[in-house]
Design a protein around this motif. Sequence first.
Motif, PDB file in Angstrom:
ATOM      1  N   GLY A  41      10.214  44.631 -19.824  1.00  0.00           N
ATOM      2  CA  GLY A  41      11.621  44.984 -19.987  1.00  0.00           C
ATOM      3  C   GLY A  41      12.274  44.222 -21.128  1.00  0.00           C
ATOM      4  O   GLY A  41      13.017  44.792 -21.929  1.00  0.00           O
ATOM      5  N   ARG A  42      12.011  42.940 -21.209  1.00  0.00           N
ATOM      6  CA  ARG A  42      12.592  42.127 -22.285  1.00  0.00           C
ATOM      7  C   ARG A  42      12.065  42.535 -23.652  1.00  0.00           C
ATOM      8  O   ARG A  42      12.683  42.253 -24.664  1.00  0.00           O
ATOM      9  N   HIS A  43      10.924  43.203 -23.678  1.00  0.00           N
ATOM     10  CA  HIS A  43      10.344  43.640 -24.949  1.00  0.00           C
ATOM     11  C   HIS A  43      10.528  45.136 -25.201  1.00  0.00           C
ATOM     12  O   HIS A  43       9.830  45.721 -26.026  1.00  0.00           O
ATOM     13  N   GLY A  44      11.446  45.759 -24.446  1.00  0.00           N
ATOM     14  CA  GLY A  44      11.825  47.137 -24.742  1.00  0.00           C
ATOM     15  C   GLY A  44      11.013  48.223 -24.079  1.00  0.00           C
ATOM     16  O   GLY A  44      11.101  49.384 -24.483  1.00  0.00           O
ATOM     17  N   THR A  45      10.250  47.894 -23.048  1.00  0.00           N
ATOM     18  CA  THR A  45       9.411  48.888 -22.391  1.00  0.00           C
ATOM     19  C   THR A  45       9.862  49.100 -20.949  1.00  0.00           C
ATOM     20  O   THR A  45      10.046  48.143 -20.200  1.00  0.00           O
ATOM     21  N   ALA A  46      10.019  50.366 -20.593  1.00  0.00           N
ATOM     22  CA  ALA A  46      10.372  50.741 -19.224  1.00  0.00           C
ATOM     23  C   ALA A  46       9.147  51.350 -18.552  1.00  0.00           C
ATOM     24  O   ALA A  46       8.406  52.112 -19.161  1.00  0.00           O
ATOM     25  N   LEU A  47       8.953  51.009 -17.292  1.00  0.00           N
ATOM     26  CA  LEU A  47       7.869  51.595 -16.503  1.00  0.00           C
ATOM     27  C   LEU A  47       8.378  52.854 -15.822  1.00  0.00           C
ATOM     28  O   LEU A  47       9.482  52.859 -15.276  1.00  0.00           O
ATOM     29  N   THR A  48       7.593  53.920 -15.885  1.00  0.00           N
ATOM     30  CA  THR A  48       7.965  55.160 -15.202  1.00  0.00           C
ATOM     31  C   THR A  48       6.734  55.708 -14.490  1.00  0.00           C
ATOM     32  O   THR A  48       5.615  55.265 -14.747  1.00  0.00           O
ATOM     33  N   ARG A  49       6.937  56.671 -13.633  1.00  0.00           N
ATOM     34  CA  ARG A  49       5.811  57.294 -12.925  1.00  0.00           C
ATOM     35  C   ARG A  49       4.906  58.084 -13.873  1.00  0.00           C
ATOM     36  O   ARG A  49       3.818  58.479 -13.512  1.00  0.00           O
ATOM     37  N   HIS A  50       5.387  58.295 -15.082  1.00  0.00           N
ATOM     38  CA  HIS A  50       4.607  59.045 -16.080  1.00  0.00           C
ATOM     39  C   HIS A  50       4.081  58.138 -17.184  1.00  0.00           C
ATOM     40  O   HIS A  50       3.711  58.617 -18.249  1.00  0.00           O
ATOM     41  N   GLY A  51       4.067  56.836 -16.937  1.00  0.00           N
ATOM     42  CA  GLY A  51       3.595  55.875 -17.924  1.00  0.00           C
ATOM     43  C   GLY A  51       4.741  55.053 -18.490  1.00  0.00           C
ATOM     44  O   GLY A  51       5.900  55.221 -18.113  1.00  0.00           O
ATOM     45  N   SER A  52       4.411  54.176 -19.413  1.00  0.00           N
ATOM     46  CA  SER A  52       5.447  53.316 -19.988  1.00  0.00           C
ATOM     47  C   SER A  52       6.193  54.049 -21.100  1.00  0.00           C
ATOM     48  O   SER A  52       5.679  54.975 -21.718  1.00  0.00           O
ATOM     49  N   LEU A  53       7.426  53.598 -21.328  1.00  0.00           N
ATOM     50  CA  LEU A  53       8.312  54.233 -22.289  1.00  0.00           C
ATOM     51  C   LEU A  53       8.937  53.130 -23.138  1.00  0.00           C
ATOM     52  O   LEU A  53       9.566  52.222 -22.592  1.00  0.00           O
ATOM     53  N   LYS A  54       8.749  53.175 -24.445  1.00  0.00           N
ATOM     54  CA  LYS A  54       9.313  52.174 -25.346  1.00  0.00           C
ATOM     55  C   LYS A  54      10.615  52.714 -25.913  1.00  0.00           C
ATOM     56  O   LYS A  54      10.604  53.593 -26.782  1.00  0.00           O
ATOM     57  N   VAL A  55      11.736  52.193 -25.420  1.00  0.00           N
ATOM     58  CA  VAL A  55      13.040  52.779 -25.739  1.00  0.00           C
ATOM     59  C   VAL A  55      13.411  52.671 -27.208  1.00  0.00           C
ATOM     60  O   VAL A  55      14.286  53.404 -27.667  1.00  0.00           O
ATOM     61  N   GLY A  56      12.783  51.808 -27.972  1.00  0.00           N
ATOM     62  CA  GLY A  56      13.112  51.671 -29.385  1.00  0.00           C
ATOM     63  C   GLY A  56      12.531  52.765 -30.265  1.00  0.00           C
ATOM     64  O   GLY A  56      12.908  52.889 -31.432  1.00  0.00           O
ATOM     65  N   GLN A  57      11.650  53.593 -29.710  1.00  0.00           N
ATOM     66  CA  GLN A  57      11.040  54.653 -30.519  1.00  0.00           C
ATOM     67  C   GLN A  57      12.075  55.719 -30.880  1.00  0.00           C
ATOM     68  O   GLN A  57      12.913  56.096 -30.065  1.00  0.00           O
ATOM     69  N   ALA A  58      11.972  56.231 -32.104  1.00  0.00           N
ATOM     70  CA  ALA A  58      12.948  57.183 -32.641  1.00  0.00           C
ATOM     71  C   ALA A  58      13.085  58.447 -31.793  1.00  0.00           C
ATOM     72  O   ALA A  58      14.155  59.052 -31.745  1.00  0.00           O
ATOM     73  N   ARG A  59      12.038  58.844 -31.108  1.00  0.00           N
ATOM     74  CA  ARG A  59      12.109  60.089 -30.325  1.00  0.00           C
ATOM     75  C   ARG A  59      13.131  60.029 -29.201  1.00  0.00           C
ATOM     76  O   ARG A  59      13.515  61.057 -28.660  1.00  0.00           O
ATOM     77  N   TYR A  60      13.611  58.835 -28.853  1.00  0.00           N
ATOM     78  CA  TYR A  60      14.597  58.719 -27.774  1.00  0.00           C
ATOM     79  C   TYR A  60      16.033  58.664 -28.295  1.00  0.00           C
ATOM     80  O   TYR A  60      16.979  58.622 -27.514  1.00  0.00           O
ATOM     81  N   ARG A  61      16.205  58.712 -29.606  1.00  0.00           N
ATOM     82  CA  ARG A  61      17.541  58.614 -30.204  1.00  0.00           C
ATOM     83  C   ARG A  61      18.483  59.694 -29.676  1.00  0.00           C
ATOM     84  O   ARG A  61      19.656  59.421 -29.405  1.00  0.00           O
ATOM     85  N   ASP A  62      18.003  60.906 -29.524  1.00  0.00           N
ATOM     86  CA  ASP A  62      18.847  62.011 -29.060  1.00  0.00           C
ATOM     87  C   ASP A  62      18.418  62.533 -27.690  1.00  0.00           C
ATOM     88  O   ASP A  62      18.726  63.669 -27.338  1.00  0.00           O
ATOM     89  N   ASP A  63      17.737  61.713 -26.920  1.00  0.00           N
ATOM     90  CA  ASP A  63      17.265  62.113 -25.585  1.00  0.00           C
ATOM     91  C   ASP A  63      18.282  61.629 -24.548  1.00  0.00           C
ATOM     92  O   ASP A  63      18.282  60.461 -24.158  1.00  0.00           O
ATOM     93  N   TYR A  64      19.140  62.539 -24.114  1.00  0.00           N
ATOM     94  CA  TYR A  64      20.226  62.178 -23.198  1.00  0.00           C
ATOM     95  C   TYR A  64      19.839  62.310 -21.727  1.00  0.00           C
ATOM     96  O   TYR A  64      20.688  62.238 -20.848  1.00  0.00           O
TER      97      TYR A  64
END
Length: 123
Positions: A41-64
């Motif tokens: 979490g402190r390094h920008g990664t969220a755990l989900t049931r579908h794998g980890s998600l790095k919130v700093g990646q550009a693909r999440y910029r417009d993912d509401y």
Amino acid sequence: MPLLPRERPNHLLGIGDVESIQVGVRLGVDTFDSCWPTRLGRHGTALTRHGSLKVGQARYRDDYGPLDASCDGFVSRHHSRAYLHHLWRAKEPAVHGLLTLHNIKFMADLMADMRAKIWRDEL
């Protein structure tokens, strides 16, 4: 873990990733202690049931959408991936706490699911 007593609780220190916990439970480990989910979490990664998600990646910029649609925790209910991405890119310290809170909720849910499977004799 054949050398560990079955009549006593078995604790495994330093193991916190999902796959290792699932294996550990099958081997008879009762409790785990690890900084792994909070460090992610402190390094920008969220755990989900579908794998980890790095919130700093550009693909999440417009993912509401929610951080994790299958999670009923505070962070997933109140903050979108785009907002968390913005916080990360802006170097806003609050994002570390939000992702850590989410990862702790994820791990608590994971362990609750595993306990339920043990009670139903599925593990």
